[in-house]
Design an enzyme around this catalytic site. Structure first.
Site, PDB file in Angstrom:
ATOM      1  N   LYS A   1       0.633  -1.509  -1.770  1.00 35.80           N
ATOM      2  CA  LYS A   1       1.788  -1.521  -0.854  1.00 35.80           C
ATOM      3  C   LYS A   1       1.714  -2.693   0.122  1.00 35.80           C
ATOM      4  O   LYS A   1       2.711  -3.372   0.371  1.00 35.80           O
ATOM      5  CB  LYS A   1       1.857  -0.186  -0.067  1.00 35.80           C
TER       6      LYS A   1
ATOM      7  N   GLY B   1      -5.397   1.775   4.177  1.00 37.79           N
ATOM      8  CA  GLY B   1      -6.007   0.444   4.158  1.00 37.79           C
ATOM      9  C   GLY B   1      -5.119  -0.405   3.276  1.00 37.79           C
ATOM     10  O   GLY B   1      -5.087  -0.216   2.066  1.00 37.79           O
TER      11      GLY B   1
ATOM     12  N   GLN C   1      -0.432   5.966   2.023  1.00 37.82           N
ATOM     13  CA  GLN C   1      -0.885   6.908   1.001  1.00 37.82           C
ATOM     14  C   GLN C   1       0.059   6.849  -0.219  1.00 37.82           C
ATOM     15  O   GLN C   1       0.636   5.806  -0.464  1.00 37.82           O
ATOM     16  CB  GLN C   1      -0.998   8.347   1.548  1.00 37.82           C
TER      17      GLN C   1
HETATM   18  P1  GDP Z   1      -2.372  -0.248  -0.549  1.00 33.99           P
HETATM   19  O1  GDP Z   1      -3.143   0.770   0.211  1.00 33.99           O
HETATM   20  O2  GDP Z   1      -1.300   0.362  -1.397  1.00 33.99           O
HETATM   21  O3  GDP Z   1      -1.847  -1.378   0.296  1.00 33.99           O
HETATM   22  O4  GDP Z   1      -3.403  -0.897  -1.586  1.00 33.99           O
HETATM   23  P2  GDP Z   1      -4.922  -1.350  -1.255  1.00 33.99           P
HETATM   24  O5  GDP Z   1      -4.878  -2.602  -0.477  1.00 33.99           O
HETATM   25  O6  GDP Z   1      -5.707  -0.220  -0.722  1.00 33.99           O
HETATM   26  O7  GDP Z   1      -5.474  -1.578  -2.732  1.00 33.99           O
HETATM   27  C1  GDP Z   1      -4.885  -2.461  -3.614  1.00 33.99           C
HETATM   28  C2  GDP Z   1      -5.953  -3.472  -4.048  1.00 33.99           C
HETATM   29  O8  GDP Z   1      -5.488  -4.192  -5.182  1.00 33.99           O
HETATM   30  C3  GDP Z   1      -6.228  -4.531  -3.004  1.00 33.99           C
HETATM   31  O9  GDP Z   1      -7.563  -4.946  -3.123  1.00 33.99           O
HETATM   32  C4  GDP Z   1      -5.281  -5.670  -3.392  1.00 33.99           C
HETATM   33  O10 GDP Z   1      -5.731  -6.937  -2.947  1.00 33.99           O
HETATM   34  C5  GDP Z   1      -5.341  -5.575  -4.874  1.00 33.99           C
HETATM   35  N1  GDP Z   1      -4.123  -5.972  -5.602  1.00 33.99           N
HETATM   36  C6  GDP Z   1      -2.822  -5.798  -5.272  1.00 33.99           C
HETATM   37  N2  GDP Z   1      -2.014  -6.199  -6.269  1.00 33.99           N
HETATM   38  C7  GDP Z   1      -2.827  -6.632  -7.257  1.00 33.99           C
HETATM   39  C8  GDP Z   1      -2.588  -7.159  -8.575  1.00 33.99           C
HETATM   40  O11 GDP Z   1      -1.476  -7.268  -9.057  1.00 33.99           O
HETATM   41  N3  GDP Z   1      -3.711  -7.477  -9.309  1.00 33.99           N
HETATM   42  C9  GDP Z   1      -4.970  -7.342  -8.838  1.00 33.99           C
HETATM   43  N4  GDP Z   1      -5.983  -7.672  -9.621  1.00 33.99           N
HETATM   44  N5  GDP Z   1      -5.217  -6.849  -7.601  1.00 33.99           N
HETATM   45  C10 GDP Z   1      -4.169  -6.499  -6.844  1.00 33.99           C
HETATM   46  P1  IMO Z   2      -3.301   3.887   1.535  1.00 34.02           P
HETATM   47  O1  IMO Z   2      -2.175   3.826   2.533  1.00 34.02           O
HETATM   48  C1  IMO Z   2      -5.872   6.344  -0.973  1.00 34.02           C
HETATM   49  C2  IMO Z   2      -6.927  10.298   0.542  1.00 34.02           C
HETATM   50  C3  IMO Z   2      -8.377  10.539   0.930  1.00 34.02           C
HETATM   51  C4  IMO Z   2      -8.485  12.027   0.660  1.00 34.02           C
HETATM   52  C5  IMO Z   2      -7.134  12.555   1.087  1.00 34.02           C
HETATM   53  C6  IMO Z   2      -7.089  13.105   2.497  1.00 34.02           C
HETATM   54  O2  IMO Z   2      -4.305   2.815   1.711  1.00 34.02           O
HETATM   55  O3  IMO Z   2      -2.765   3.995   0.143  1.00 34.02           O
HETATM   56  P2  IMO Z   2      -7.187  12.054   4.947  1.00 34.02           P
HETATM   57  O4  IMO Z   2      -8.105  11.051   5.547  1.00 34.02           O
HETATM   58  O5  IMO Z   2      -5.752  11.627   4.935  1.00 34.02           O
HETATM   59  O6  IMO Z   2      -7.363  13.435   5.488  1.00 34.02           O
HETATM   60  O7  IMO Z   2      -7.650  12.161   3.404  1.00 34.02           O
HETATM   61  O8  IMO Z   2      -6.234  11.465   0.983  1.00 34.02           O
HETATM   62  N1  IMO Z   2      -6.301   9.147   1.220  1.00 34.02           N
HETATM   63  C7  IMO Z   2      -6.024   7.988   0.602  1.00 34.02           C
HETATM   64  N2  IMO Z   2      -6.303   7.586  -0.654  1.00 34.02           N
HETATM   65  N3  IMO Z   2      -5.176   5.541  -0.133  1.00 34.02           N
HETATM   66  C8  IMO Z   2      -4.876   5.955   1.115  1.00 34.02           C
HETATM   67  O9  IMO Z   2      -4.080   5.245   1.935  1.00 34.02           O
HETATM   68  C9  IMO Z   2      -5.335   7.214   1.549  1.00 34.02           C
HETATM   69  N4  IMO Z   2      -5.247   7.907   2.700  1.00 34.02           N
HETATM   70  C10 IMO Z   2      -5.830   9.084   2.482  1.00 34.02           C
HETATM   71  O10 IMO Z   2      -9.246   9.786   0.121  1.00 34.02           O
HETATM   72  O11 IMO Z   2      -8.618  12.261  -0.723  1.00 34.02           O
HETATM   73 MG    MG Z   3      -5.133   1.362   0.517  1.00 32.11          MG
END
Ligand code: GDP
Ligand code: IMO
Ligand code: MG
Length: 420
Positions: A17, A41, A223
């Site tokens: 996202k 995150g 999430q």
């Molecule tokens: P979010 O919580 O939905 O913002 O996603 P996160 O940042 O937690 O996890 C997504 C991970 O995938 C991060 O390390 C990004 O840098 C990485 N990422 C996002 N888009 C792509 C993609 O198209 N390819 C690859 N290889 N990594 C990606």
């Molecule tokens: P983003 O926005 C992935 C998961 C936790 C746990 C459950 C409950 O980065 O996609 P909490 O701390 O909310 O009580 O945890 O939800 N969880 C996530 N998993 N991405 C997240 O956020 C999450 N936020 C919470 O691992 O299973």
């Molecule tokens: Mg994340």
């Protein structure tokens, strides 16, 4: 009147996202987070640098855009203040590009302690919470005893804080849990000073007035839909409504204001924490996806569980959110495989269903469709997609009934392909 578009995750979070919000920000005036808190995150990559945001919306790196922390968010001043510190080298005009709802609930140190105590007491059946205090803070919001961001500027703040802390300590006394609060409280009170420097206001007026002035808004979900408090795999969920309806309550905008709903999903699935995961790959195959996709939590560093794409689960999320456009992420991670699978239905006692079961237990099995793999994703446009990749995408579009208008093939902003 302008509209609010919503971007949200359709799986168990971490779909990418942050990357896409950052990519889309130039098209919008305002980026607004509507739920969740520092459990999120969101990773952004550009100019060879990687950034992880927990509380601050992912539009923050674009000068001239306003970022809003909405009333539906739970806000930890300590995480917030650390993030502000981390952004200092970028010389962003943060005080004029970030505003906070006075109605956002505050996470205080004892909320985090309660999260830890509750998880410890659950033992084997723990949720796998990020331990950021999310559940206890939303619990206090519903119990109508929480503290909100606007309260930090009120003369009775300290007594309100002490009252809530006392309530929490009385609960903690019932748990087999040792703790020391001093350091956390010092950090908390120091961080409040940072928070006081920002505009804390009725963001619902700001957002609705902005719409009237023709400004466009992108609501950023945290999430994913399968972690939604009502529709996710309860009790292994987070404590907020992560679906599109949450944008209305979490920002104070009406359903009439919603424009597009962008549903974002990985070309496969991941989950961090406990709970059912129908298409999970155990063993070597899962490990390969984890390594290739660098699937380790952006908030906790925990290894993410990996598996194949799950069509009934995706369909469910698309239905709940009213998704108008699909965005497929991390297609590059699947490249180089001879074959790949996709879960297409669930079966229990020889009965097939396309519905996401209320409780997915080991009695349920997944039916898979096998697809031919693609060598790499070094293509530059939709027209360059190899036949096998095209087949994978078309199958999803046809079974879900929504177009995939964006494909992401790498973590960087520039590794993003749009359907023309
Ligand atoms: P979010 O919580 O939905 O913002 O996603 P996160 O940042 O937690 O996890 C997504 C991970 O995938 C991060 O390390 C990004 O840098 C990485 N990422 C996002 N888009 C792509 C993609 O198209 N390819 C690859 N290889 N990594 C990606
Ligand atoms: P983003 O926005 C992935 C998961 C936790 C746990 C459950 C409950 O980065 O996609 P909490 O701390 O909310 O009580 O945890 O939800 N969880 C996530 N998993 N991405 C997240 O956020 C999450 N936020 C919470 O691992 O299973
Ligand atoms: Mg994340």
């Amino acid at each position: 009147m302008a509209k609010v578009d919503i971007l949200l995750g359709l799986q168990w979070g971490d779909e990418g996202k942050g990357k896409v919000v950052d990519f889309l920000t130039p098209k919008y005036d305002i980026i607004a987070r509507f739920q969740g808190g520092p459990n999120a995150g969101h990773t952004l990559e550009f100019d060879g640098k990687k950034h992880v945001l927990h509380q601050i919306p992912s539009g923050i790196f674009h000068p001239g855009k306003m970022n809003v922390i909405g009333n539906g968010v739970v806000l930890d001043p300590v995480t917030f203040s650390r993030e502000i510190d981390g952004l200092k080298p970028y010389k962003l005009d943060l005080h004029n590009s970030l505003i906070i709802s006075g109605k956002a609930q505050l996470i205080i140190p004892t909320h985090r302690l309660l999260d830890q105590a509750y998880e410890k007491a659950k033992g084997e059946s723990k949720i796998g919470s990020t331990l950021r205090g999310i559940g206890p803070t939303y619990q206090d919001k519903m119990a109508r005893v929480g503290i909100r961001a606007a309260d930090i500027n009120e003369p009775d703040f300290e007594s309100r804080y002490n009252e809530l802390k006392k309530r929490h300590c009385e609960i903690l006394d019932h748990y087999d849990f040792d703790y020391s609060l001093d350091e956390w409280e010092n950090d908390f009170f120091a961080a409040l000073e940072v928070l006081r420097g920002f505009k804390i206001m009725n963001t619902e007026y700001y957002l609705n007035n902005s719409l009237k002035e023709g400004k466009s808004i992108l609501a950023e979900g945290a999430q994913g839909s399968l972690l939604d408090i009502d529709f996710g795999s309860y009790p292994f969920v987070t404590s907020s409504n992560t679906i599109s309806a949450g944008a209305c309550t979490g920002l104070g905008i009406s359903p009439k204001s919603i424009g597009e709903v962008f549903g974002i999903f990985k070309a496969y699935c991941t989950r961090v924490g406990s709970g059912p995961f129908p298409t999970e790959l155990h063993g070597q195959e899962g490990e390969e996806l984890r390594q290739k996709g660098r699937e380790f939590g952006a908030t906790t560093g925990r290894p993410r569980r990996c598996g194949w794409l799950d069509i009934p689960a995706l369909n469910y999320a698309v239905m709940l959110n009213g998704v108008t456009q699909l965005f497929m992420m991390k297609a590059d991670v699947l490249s180089g495989l001879d074959e790949l699978s996709m879960g297409t239905s669930y079966i229990r006692s020889e009965t097939e269903t396309f519905e996401f079961p209320v409780n997915f237990t080991s009695e349920w099995k997944v039916k898979y469709e096998v697809f031919k793999g693609w060598e790499n994703t070094s293509f530059k446009t939709y027209d360059d997609f190899p036949e096998s990749f095209r087949t994978y995408i078309q199958y999803i579009e046809e079974t879900i009934g929504v177009p995939i208008n964006l494909v992401s093939v790498g973590p960087d902003r520039k590794d993003t392909l749009l359907k023309s």
